[in-house]
Design a protein around this motif. Structure first.
Motif, PDB file in Angstrom:
ATOM      1  N   GLY A   1      79.136 -38.911 -62.606  1.00  0.00           N
ATOM      2  CA  GLY A   1      79.278 -39.686 -61.379  1.00  0.00           C
ATOM      3  C   GLY A   1      79.972 -38.948 -60.257  1.00  0.00           C
ATOM      4  O   GLY A   1      80.130 -39.521 -59.167  1.00  0.00           O
ATOM      5  N   TYR A   2      80.386 -37.704 -60.499  1.00  0.00           N
ATOM      6  CA  TYR A   2      81.084 -36.923 -59.461  1.00  0.00           C
ATOM      7  C   TYR A   2      80.352 -35.592 -59.219  1.00  0.00           C
ATOM      8  O   TYR A   2      80.936 -34.527 -59.282  1.00  0.00           O
ATOM      9  CB  TYR A   2      82.538 -36.656 -59.878  1.00  0.00           C
ATOM     10  CG  TYR A   2      83.420 -37.877 -59.784  1.00  0.00           C
ATOM     11  CD1 TYR A   2      84.200 -38.100 -58.664  1.00  0.00           C
ATOM     12  CD2 TYR A   2      83.461 -38.807 -60.818  1.00  0.00           C
ATOM     13  CE1 TYR A   2      85.016 -39.217 -58.568  1.00  0.00           C
ATOM     14  CE2 TYR A   2      84.266 -39.924 -60.737  1.00  0.00           C
ATOM     15  CZ  TYR A   2      85.039 -40.128 -59.607  1.00  0.00           C
ATOM     16  OH  TYR A   2      85.845 -41.237 -59.526  1.00  0.00           O
ATOM     17  N   ARG A   3      79.073 -35.706 -58.959  1.00  0.00           N
ATOM     18  CA  ARG A   3      78.288 -34.503 -58.720  1.00  0.00           C
ATOM     19  C   ARG A   3      78.723 -33.840 -57.406  1.00  0.00           C
ATOM     20  O   ARG A   3      78.838 -34.496 -56.372  1.00  0.00           O
ATOM     21  CB  ARG A   3      76.791 -34.840 -58.642  1.00  0.00           C
ATOM     22  CG  ARG A   3      75.896 -33.626 -58.504  1.00  0.00           C
ATOM     23  CD  ARG A   3      74.444 -34.034 -58.506  1.00  0.00           C
ATOM     24  NE  ARG A   3      74.136 -34.940 -57.402  1.00  0.00           N
ATOM     25  CZ  ARG A   3      72.940 -35.501 -57.214  1.00  0.00           C
ATOM     26  NH1 ARG A   3      71.957 -35.273 -58.074  1.00  0.00           N
ATOM     27  NH2 ARG A   3      72.747 -36.296 -56.190  1.00  0.00           N
ATOM     28  N   GLY A   4      78.962 -32.539 -57.455  1.00  0.00           N
ATOM     29  CA  GLY A   4      79.395 -31.801 -56.279  1.00  0.00           C
ATOM     30  C   GLY A   4      80.900 -31.761 -56.084  1.00  0.00           C
ATOM     31  O   GLY A   4      81.370 -31.138 -55.126  1.00  0.00           O
ATOM     32  N   TRP A   5      81.662 -32.425 -56.962  1.00  0.00           N
ATOM     33  CA  TRP A   5      83.119 -32.416 -56.842  1.00  0.00           C
ATOM     34  C   TRP A   5      83.699 -31.187 -57.551  1.00  0.00           C
ATOM     35  O   TRP A   5      83.032 -30.517 -58.337  1.00  0.00           O
ATOM     36  CB  TRP A   5      83.702 -33.703 -57.442  1.00  0.00           C
ATOM     37  CG  TRP A   5      83.475 -34.908 -56.537  1.00  0.00           C
ATOM     38  CD1 TRP A   5      82.278 -35.395 -56.112  1.00  0.00           C
ATOM     39  CD2 TRP A   5      84.486 -35.736 -55.977  1.00  0.00           C
ATOM     40  NE1 TRP A   5      82.463 -36.486 -55.313  1.00  0.00           N
ATOM     41  CE2 TRP A   5      83.816 -36.731 -55.207  1.00  0.00           C
ATOM     42  CE3 TRP A   5      85.869 -35.757 -56.040  1.00  0.00           C
ATOM     43  CZ2 TRP A   5      84.492 -37.715 -54.506  1.00  0.00           C
ATOM     44  CZ3 TRP A   5      86.554 -36.753 -55.348  1.00  0.00           C
ATOM     45  CH2 TRP A   5      85.870 -37.718 -54.591  1.00  0.00           C
ATOM     46  N   ARG A   6      84.987 -30.929 -57.298  1.00  0.00           N
ATOM     47  CA  ARG A   6      85.655 -29.767 -57.863  1.00  0.00           C
ATOM     48  C   ARG A   6      87.068 -30.134 -58.323  1.00  0.00           C
ATOM     49  O   ARG A   6      87.713 -31.004 -57.735  1.00  0.00           O
ATOM     50  CB  ARG A   6      85.739 -28.630 -56.830  1.00  0.00           C
ATOM     51  CG  ARG A   6      84.387 -28.089 -56.390  1.00  0.00           C
ATOM     52  CD  ARG A   6      84.550 -27.102 -55.266  1.00  0.00           C
ATOM     53  NE  ARG A   6      83.284 -26.487 -54.889  1.00  0.00           N
ATOM     54  CZ  ARG A   6      83.151 -25.601 -53.912  1.00  0.00           C
ATOM     55  NH1 ARG A   6      84.218 -25.252 -53.180  1.00  0.00           N
ATOM     56  NH2 ARG A   6      81.972 -25.089 -53.642  1.00  0.00           N
ATOM     57  N   TRP A   7      87.511 -29.394 -59.353  1.00  0.00           N
ATOM     58  CA  TRP A   7      88.914 -29.483 -59.771  1.00  0.00           C
ATOM     59  C   TRP A   7      89.715 -28.494 -58.942  1.00  0.00           C
ATOM     60  O   TRP A   7      89.347 -27.332 -58.798  1.00  0.00           O
ATOM     61  CB  TRP A   7      89.068 -29.146 -61.260  1.00  0.00           C
ATOM     62  CG  TRP A   7      88.490 -30.176 -62.178  1.00  0.00           C
ATOM     63  CD1 TRP A   7      87.334 -30.091 -62.891  1.00  0.00           C
ATOM     64  CD2 TRP A   7      89.064 -31.429 -62.489  1.00  0.00           C
ATOM     65  NE1 TRP A   7      87.120 -31.213 -63.619  1.00  0.00           N
ATOM     66  CE2 TRP A   7      88.185 -32.071 -63.404  1.00  0.00           C
ATOM     67  CE3 TRP A   7      90.228 -32.109 -62.111  1.00  0.00           C
ATOM     68  CZ2 TRP A   7      88.438 -33.331 -63.932  1.00  0.00           C
ATOM     69  CZ3 TRP A   7      90.478 -33.364 -62.640  1.00  0.00           C
ATOM     70  CH2 TRP A   7      89.596 -33.967 -63.531  1.00  0.00           C
ATOM     71  N   SER A   8      90.809 -28.990 -58.365  1.00  0.00           N
ATOM     72  CA  SER A   8      91.684 -28.145 -57.554  1.00  0.00           C
ATOM     73  C   SER A   8      93.038 -28.042 -58.251  1.00  0.00           C
ATOM     74  O   SER A   8      93.714 -29.062 -58.486  1.00  0.00           O
ATOM     75  CB  SER A   8      91.864 -28.725 -56.156  1.00  0.00           C
ATOM     76  OG  SER A   8      92.797 -27.959 -55.407  1.00  0.00           O
ATOM     77  N   VAL A   9      93.433 -26.784 -58.604  1.00  0.00           N
ATOM     78  CA  VAL A   9      94.710 -26.542 -59.272  1.00  0.00           C
ATOM     79  C   VAL A   9      95.583 -25.723 -58.322  1.00  0.00           C
ATOM     80  O   VAL A   9      95.259 -24.568 -58.005  1.00  0.00           O
ATOM     81  CB  VAL A   9      94.516 -25.791 -60.600  1.00  0.00           C
ATOM     82  CG1 VAL A   9      95.866 -25.576 -61.291  1.00  0.00           C
ATOM     83  CG2 VAL A   9      93.552 -26.536 -61.506  1.00  0.00           C
TER      84      VAL A   9
END
Length: 315
Positions: A60-68
Motif C-alpha cells: 500500500g506504500y508504492r513509491g515510498w522510502r525508508w529514511s534513516v
C-alpha cells in the motif's frame, strides 16, 4: 558542536555518507527485512547529520522510502541514529496538501442557503468613507450617502481583473481564439463603470454564450454585431470545367499572302450640272430580218411535185 560547524573540511559528511550498514541495521530492526529494499541515496540534512534512503516494500506504500537519519556529535564520537521514518518518494501517491477550511471553498461551491462569511481584514474590501482612486466608487458613495459600509479596493479590482482576464470569457479561451472579432467593437458590449471600464463589460446578446456575464474587451464569439456572412446556395454547384486533355488539335494551314494591289490614284471628283450637260441622242437600232431561205426552198419543192403530178395525168 560549534567547532565542527566552522572547521569541517568535508570529512564529517563523508563519514555520515559511509554509514550505510549502520542505517540498514537500524531500519531492519524497526521494519523487518521483508519491507526494506535497496539503498537509493543520501540526503544532507545539516553539517553534522544526513539521511540514508532505502526502498520501502510495504504493501500500500508504492513509491515510498525508508529514511534513516544519522548524526555525528564530535570527531571522536561514534555515529548515532537519530530516527527511522517512512517518507514518500518522487513517484509516491500522497494526499493533497492541507488547505485551511476558510480556503477550501472554490468558485461555484456556494449553494442555496449556504453562508460564507468574509474575513474581517479582507484586502479586497475597503471602508466606504475612505478616499478611493476609482471615480465610480466616489460617485456611488456620494449618491448613496455612504449607504454601503465597504466598497471594492484597488487590490480587489486587480484581483477580479486578473481572474476575469484568465477565465472562460477572457482572450485566451477557445471561443475567443476562433472568434472573427473582439467584444470591444461589438454593439452588444456594455462597458463597466469606473476603472474597470477600460478592460471589461457585460454581454447583452442572448445568442452568445457570454450573455449576462462579464467579458474581457478582447474576448469574442461568432455572434459579433458587425459580422456579415455571404449567403450562397445550400446546393453545391460544381464549376463548369473543360477537360481539354483528350482533344486532338490540328494546326490550320497558313493562307498564301495576297498580292499587294496598287492603290489607284484618287481622281478629283467633278461636279456636273445636269441642266448644262449636252443631250446625246441614242442611235436607232436597225431591225434584223430573219432568214427565209428554208421556207422558199420548201415552197419550190412543193410546186415541182404538183407539176409532175399534172403531167402524168394528162398522159
Amino acid at each position: 558542536m560549534t567547532l565542527l560547524l566552522t572547521l569541517d573540511d568535508g570529512s564529517i559528511q563523508r563519514k555520515l555518507a559511509e554509514a550505510v550498514d549502520l542505517a540498514r541495521t537500524a531500519v531492519l530492526a524497526d521494519a523487518g527485512a521483508e519491507q526494506v529494499g535497496a539503498h537509493v541515496g543520501v540526503d544532507r540534512e545539516d553539517a553534522v547529520s544526513a539521511s540514508h534512503l532505502f526502498e520501502a516494500t510495504v504493501s500500500g506504500y508504492r513509491g515510498w522510502r525508508w529514511s534513516v537519519t544519522v548524526a555525528l556529535a564530535g570527531e571522536e564520537e561514534p555515529i548515532t541514529v537519530s530516527e527511522v521514518v517512512l517518507i514518500p518518494g518522487p513517484e509516491a501517491r500522497v494526499a493533497p496538501a492541507w488547505v485551511p477550511w476558510d480556503r477550501r471553498v472554490q468558485a461555484g461551491d456556494l449553494g442555496v442557503g449556504d453562508i460564507f462569511p468574509v474575513e474581517k481584514d479582507d484586502p479586497r474590501l475597503a471602508p466606504a468613507y475612505l478616499q478611493s482612486d476609482d471615480p465610480a466608487v466616489e460617485e456611488v458613495a456620494k449618491e448613496a450617502g455612504l449607504g454601503r459600509v465597504h466598497v471594492l479596493s484597488r487590490h480587489g479590482r486587480l484581483d477580479a481583473a486578473a481572474r476575469w482576464h484568465s477565465g472562460e470569457f477572457g482572450p485566451r479561451s477557445d471561443m475567443a481564439r476562433s472568434a472573427p472579432d473582439v467584444c470591444g467593437s461589438c454593439g452588444f458590449f456594455v462597458p463597466l463603470a469606473g476603472s474597470l471600464s477600460a478592460a471589461f463589460g457585460a454581454c447583452t446578446n442572448d445568442i452568445s454564450p457570454a450573455d449576462g456575464h462579464v467579458v474581457d474587451v478582447e474576448y469574442g464569439c461568432g455572434a459579433h454585431s458587425e459580422i456579415e456572412v455571404e449567403v450562397t446556395s445550400s446546393v453545391p454547384v460544381a464549376e463548369l470545367v473543360y477537360d481539354d486533355s483528350l482533344m486532338d488539335f490540328e494546326p490550320m494551314p497558313e493562307a498564301p499572302a495576297a498580292p499587294e494591289a496598287a492603290e489607284p490614284e484618287a481622281a478629283e471628283a467633278t461636279v456636273v450640272d445636269e441642266s448644262e450637260a449636252p443631250v446625246v441622242e441614242a442611235p436607232e437600232t436597225a431591225e434584223v430580218q430573219p432568214e427565209v431561205e428554208p421556207e422558199a426552198v420548201a415552197v419550190d419543192s412543193a410546186d415541182e411535185a404538183q407539176v409532175e403530178a399534172e403531167s402524168a395525168s394528162e398522159h
